[in-house]
Design a protein around this motif. Structure first.
Motif, PDB file in Angstrom:
ATOM      1  N   ARG A  43     -13.823  -6.652 -34.726  1.00 27.60           N
ATOM      2  CA  ARG A  43     -13.842  -7.616 -33.615  1.00 27.60           C
ATOM      3  C   ARG A  43     -12.964  -7.109 -32.461  1.00 27.60           C
ATOM      4  O   ARG A  43     -12.102  -7.825 -31.945  1.00 27.60           O
ATOM      5  N   ALA A  44     -13.220  -5.878 -32.053  1.00 32.75           N
ATOM      6  CA  ALA A  44     -12.417  -5.239 -31.001  1.00 32.75           C
ATOM      7  C   ALA A  44     -12.704  -5.872 -29.646  1.00 32.75           C
ATOM      8  O   ALA A  44     -13.836  -6.243 -29.325  1.00 32.75           O
ATOM      9  N   SER A  45     -11.652  -5.979 -28.857  1.00 32.33           N
ATOM     10  CA  SER A  45     -11.754  -6.632 -27.549  1.00 32.33           C
ATOM     11  C   SER A  45     -12.207  -5.658 -26.469  1.00 32.33           C
ATOM     12  O   SER A  45     -11.782  -4.498 -26.430  1.00 32.33           O
ATOM     13  N   LEU A  46     -13.080  -6.152 -25.601  1.00 32.46           N
ATOM     14  CA  LEU A  46     -13.453  -5.407 -24.393  1.00 32.46           C
ATOM     15  C   LEU A  46     -12.376  -5.653 -23.354  1.00 32.46           C
ATOM     16  O   LEU A  46     -11.979  -6.802 -23.116  1.00 32.46           O
ATOM     17  N   ILE A  47     -11.895  -4.587 -22.744  1.00 34.55           N
ATOM     18  CA  ILE A  47     -10.792  -4.690 -21.797  1.00 34.55           C
ATOM     19  C   ILE A  47     -11.322  -4.607 -20.376  1.00 34.55           C
ATOM     20  O   ILE A  47     -12.091  -3.702 -20.037  1.00 34.55           O
ATOM     21  N   GLY A  86     -14.095  -9.258 -29.415  1.00 34.82           N
ATOM     22  CA  GLY A  86     -15.383  -8.984 -30.036  1.00 34.82           C
ATOM     23  C   GLY A  86     -16.388  -8.262 -29.154  1.00 34.82           C
ATOM     24  O   GLY A  86     -17.366  -7.687 -29.655  1.00 34.82           O
ATOM     25  N   PHE A  87     -16.163  -8.241 -27.855  1.00 33.57           N
ATOM     26  CA  PHE A  87     -17.177  -7.690 -26.956  1.00 33.57           C
ATOM     27  C   PHE A  87     -17.244  -6.160 -27.005  1.00 33.57           C
ATOM     28  O   PHE A  87     -18.298  -5.582 -26.762  1.00 33.57           O
ATOM     29  N   LEU A  88     -16.138  -5.495 -27.305  1.00 33.70           N
ATOM     30  CA  LEU A  88     -16.200  -4.040 -27.450  1.00 33.70           C
ATOM     31  C   LEU A  88     -16.978  -3.685 -28.716  1.00 33.70           C
ATOM     32  O   LEU A  88     -17.755  -2.719 -28.733  1.00 33.70           O
ATOM     33  N   SER A  89     -16.788  -4.459 -29.765  1.00 35.29           N
ATOM     34  CA  SER A  89     -17.568  -4.241 -30.991  1.00 35.29           C
ATOM     35  C   SER A  89     -19.056  -4.404 -30.717  1.00 35.29           C
ATOM     36  O   SER A  89     -19.884  -3.621 -31.196  1.00 35.29           O
ATOM     37  N   PHE A  90     -19.391  -5.404 -29.912  1.00 41.33           N
ATOM     38  CA  PHE A  90     -20.801  -5.616 -29.575  1.00 41.33           C
ATOM     39  C   PHE A  90     -21.318  -4.495 -28.685  1.00 41.33           C
ATOM     40  O   PHE A  90     -22.449  -4.015 -28.878  1.00 41.33           O
ATOM     41  N   LEU A  91     -20.509  -4.069 -27.725  1.00 38.27           N
ATOM     42  CA  LEU A  91     -20.911  -2.979 -26.827  1.00 38.27           C
ATOM     43  C   LEU A  91     -21.167  -1.700 -27.617  1.00 38.27           C
ATOM     44  O   LEU A  91     -22.137  -0.983 -27.349  1.00 38.27           O
ATOM     45  N   ALA A  92     -20.328  -1.439 -28.595  1.00 38.24           N
ATOM     46  CA  ALA A  92     -20.425  -0.188 -29.340  1.00 38.24           C
ATOM     47  C   ALA A  92     -21.470  -0.230 -30.441  1.00 38.24           C
ATOM     48  O   ALA A  92     -22.175   0.761 -30.681  1.00 38.24           O
ATOM     49  N   HIS A  93     -21.590  -1.389 -31.119  1.00 39.26           N
ATOM     50  CA  HIS A  93     -22.427  -1.425 -32.323  1.00 39.26           C
ATOM     51  C   HIS A  93     -23.419  -2.584 -32.377  1.00 39.26           C
ATOM     52  O   HIS A  93     -24.140  -2.717 -33.370  1.00 39.26           O
ATOM     53  N   GLY A  94     -23.430  -3.434 -31.344  1.00 43.13           N
ATOM     54  CA  GLY A  94     -24.353  -4.564 -31.358  1.00 43.13           C
ATOM     55  C   GLY A  94     -23.961  -5.664 -32.312  1.00 43.13           C
ATOM     56  O   GLY A  94     -24.770  -6.525 -32.666  1.00 43.13           O
ATOM     57  N   ASP A  95     -22.692  -5.677 -32.724  1.00 42.61           N
ATOM     58  CA  ASP A  95     -22.193  -6.662 -33.686  1.00 42.61           C
ATOM     59  C   ASP A  95     -20.779  -7.047 -33.269  1.00 42.61           C
ATOM     60  O   ASP A  95     -19.898  -6.199 -33.165  1.00 42.61           O
ATOM     61  N   PHE A  96     -20.553  -8.331 -33.014  1.00 41.57           N
ATOM     62  CA  PHE A  96     -19.250  -8.781 -32.524  1.00 41.57           C
ATOM     63  C   PHE A  96     -18.127  -8.565 -33.537  1.00 41.57           C
ATOM     64  O   PHE A  96     -16.954  -8.575 -33.180  1.00 41.57           O
ATOM     65  N   ASN A  97     -18.467  -8.364 -34.802  1.00 43.20           N
ATOM     66  CA  ASN A  97     -17.446  -8.199 -35.834  1.00 43.20           C
ATOM     67  C   ASN A  97     -17.321  -6.761 -36.341  1.00 43.20           C
ATOM     68  O   ASN A  97     -16.573  -6.499 -37.278  1.00 43.20           O
ATOM     69  N   ALA A  98     -18.072  -5.842 -35.729  1.00 42.40           N
ATOM     70  CA  ALA A  98     -18.067  -4.443 -36.195  1.00 42.40           C
ATOM     71  C   ALA A  98     -16.732  -3.771 -35.923  1.00 42.40           C
ATOM     72  O   ALA A  98     -15.979  -4.153 -35.012  1.00 42.40           O
ATOM     73  N   GLU A  99     -16.427  -2.772 -36.754  1.00 48.87           N
ATOM     74  CA  GLU A  99     -15.193  -1.997 -36.562  1.00 48.87           C
ATOM     75  C   GLU A  99     -15.423  -0.930 -35.496  1.00 48.87           C
ATOM     76  O   GLU A  99     -16.448  -0.261 -35.477  1.00 48.87           O
ATOM     77  N   VAL A 100     -14.453  -0.792 -34.612  1.00 44.83           N
ATOM     78  CA  VAL A 100     -14.499   0.239 -33.570  1.00 44.83           C
ATOM     79  C   VAL A 100     -13.319   1.176 -33.774  1.00 44.83           C
ATOM     80  O   VAL A 100     -12.163   0.732 -33.851  1.00 44.83           O
ATOM     81  N   LYS A 101     -13.613   2.464 -33.876  1.00 45.50           N
ATOM     82  CA  LYS A 101     -12.553   3.444 -34.072  1.00 45.50           C
ATOM     83  C   LYS A 101     -11.649   3.520 -32.854  1.00 45.50           C
ATOM     84  O   LYS A 101     -12.119   3.548 -31.714  1.00 45.50           O
ATOM     85  N   GLY A 102     -10.340   3.581 -33.110  1.00 41.67           N
ATOM     86  CA  GLY A 102      -9.374   3.749 -32.039  1.00 41.67           C
ATOM     87  C   GLY A 102      -8.964   5.205 -31.909  1.00 41.67           C
ATOM     88  O   GLY A 102      -9.272   6.044 -32.761  1.00 41.67           O
TER      89      GLY A 102
END
Length: 436
Positions: free
Chosen positions: A260-264, A284-300
């Protein structure tokens, strides 16, 4: 300035100038084609004058784009010989196809410019379409080569050498489609708003019919492109998340891996403390931007060695600038569609014309920012995950001087192009003002 920085700056300056010339060269032929088509349909001589005026602009940018593109080709071999030694046999195919498209475009443009009274009117019209198609294909082929640097494929890399080379697979790599459609749409948006803005300024000075019609044609292309651009950007971002997760993390200054990574939006990256200050966060919006899922994990960025991080601040600011301008241009597009279908009186208002004037350079600023994101965001790699940029640098000394020389040449060339275009505009203006 050391040799490495000078070489990178020279490529940046060359690409920065060329990308503007190339975008205009890709898109302007479609404007002249539509203007001539409108003339054939309506018999209004204003459209004929507009088509001829734009054709002269196309000729100018075609010549300048050819020169600046040739310079870039030489710079690849001159500044990065190790890169070309290994990459040339792999990704040479799109460059050869780009050359073919260029020659077709040159022939078609010659027929268009000199065939006004020599060719059948419909044959002449469609030579303009061939110019436009060839220009777009030329841009796509070059972008395909750049995409290969971001998503290398079509070979096996063994002990520092490429084996089992497949040029077709290299050309149609996993990044080519997302980069190609994003760049093509950006070219139409940037050029359309720039042309509309120039004619809006001229229309405010002299309310001539030719400028009003030019604004409508240019904005029609630009507005469609501006609406499509966020969709294209979303697809491109998902592709980057899959192929270059470190680049995506640098876009957003995303330091820690999380669900659920945040879009900045906005903010000032603090790389030392691995945080972003003063930013607006959308959970959650960065997760959606990256993977189409608001709860997806986004690598930092923490997932990657720090020496392999892209320069975070410049990548972040460039991405924010690109997206911000894109949203603003989409707003103008929405106003254009609203005015077209319901409130046409808007188009005579000074606030509207001034808004278009403000938008004149913005599309190209966004294009430049986008290329900074693409190129700087790939660093420290020249071939992502395979070869680092510093390892490809030429041993030739004195690169600083070629950088200064190339920069001076491009600045002079820009002044020359501006003068030529201003002269064409003045001739067009004087003709209509003289005729009342």
């Amino acid at each position: 300035m050391d040799e490495f920085l000078a070489a990178r700056m020279q490529m940046a300056v060359s690409l920065g100038f060329h990308i503007v010339f190339a975008c205009i060269g890709m898109v302007m032929p479609w404007f002249m084609f539509v203007a001539e088509w409108k003339w054939l349909r309506t018999k209004n001589p204003v459209y004929l004058d507009l088509a001829k005026a734009w054709a002269k602009g196309v000729a100018i940018f075609f010549a300048v784009g050819a020169v600046s593109g040739t310079v870039l080709s030489f710079e690849l071999g001159m500044l990065w010989p190790t890169f070309m030694q290994h990459a040339g046999p792999i990704f040479g195919m799109p460059f050869s196809w780009e050359g073919t498209a260029f020659f077709v475009e040159a022939i078609a443009l010659g027929l268009f410019l000199y065939g006004w009274k020599r060719l059948n009117k419909w044959v002449h019209l469609y030579t303009g379409m061939v110019v436009g198609i060839s220009g777009v294909l030329s841009g796509i082929f070059v972008v395909s080569a750049n995409a290969w640097m971001n998503a290398p494929s079509g070979f096996d890399w063994i002990d520092g050498q490429a084996f089992n080379i497949d040029p077709v697979k290299a050309m149609f790599n996993k990044a080519w489609f997302s980069q190609a459609h994003h760049m093509t749409i950006a070219a139409f948006s940037a050029t359309g708003f720039a042309v509309a803005g120039v004619h809006a300024v001229l229309y405010m000075k002299n309310k001539l019919e030719i400028h009003a019609k030019a604004i409508t044609i240019a904005l029609a292309f630009a507005s469609v492109a501006a609406v499509l651009q966020p969709i294209s950007g979303d697809l491109a971002a998902k592709n980057v998340a899959k192929l270059q997760p470190a680049k995506l993390a640098a876009f957003e200054s995303h330091f820690k891996t999380e669900e659920r990574a945040s879009l900045i939006i906005g903010g000032i990256p603090d790389v030392e403390n691995r945080e972003v200050k003063y930013a607006i966060k959308l959970p959650g919006f960065l997760s959606f931007l990256a993977h189409g899922d608001f709860n997806a994990e986004v690598k930092g960025l923490e997932e990657f060695p720090e020496e392999e991080w892209p320069p975070v601040p410049i990548t972040h600011y460039s991405f924010q600038l690109m997206v911000g301008i894109g949203m603003f241009l989409m707003l103008i597009a929405a106003l254009f569609f609203a005015g077209t279908y319901k409130w046409k009186h808007w188009f005579e208002k000074k606030w509207w014309l001034r808004l278009l004037a403000i938008a004149t350079p913005l599309g190209f600023i966004a294009v430049e920012a986008g290329w900074v994101v693409t190129e700087v965001g790939r660093q420290p790699w020249i071939i992502y995950g395979i070869m680092k940029t510093k390892d490809s640098l030429t041993p030739m000394p004195g690169i600083q001087y070629t950088f200064y020389t190339i920069t001076a040449v491009y600045v002079i060339l820009t002044f020359v192009v501006t003068w030529l275009l201003s002269r064409q505009i003045q001739l067009l203006q004087s003709k209509y003002l003289k005729n009342g």
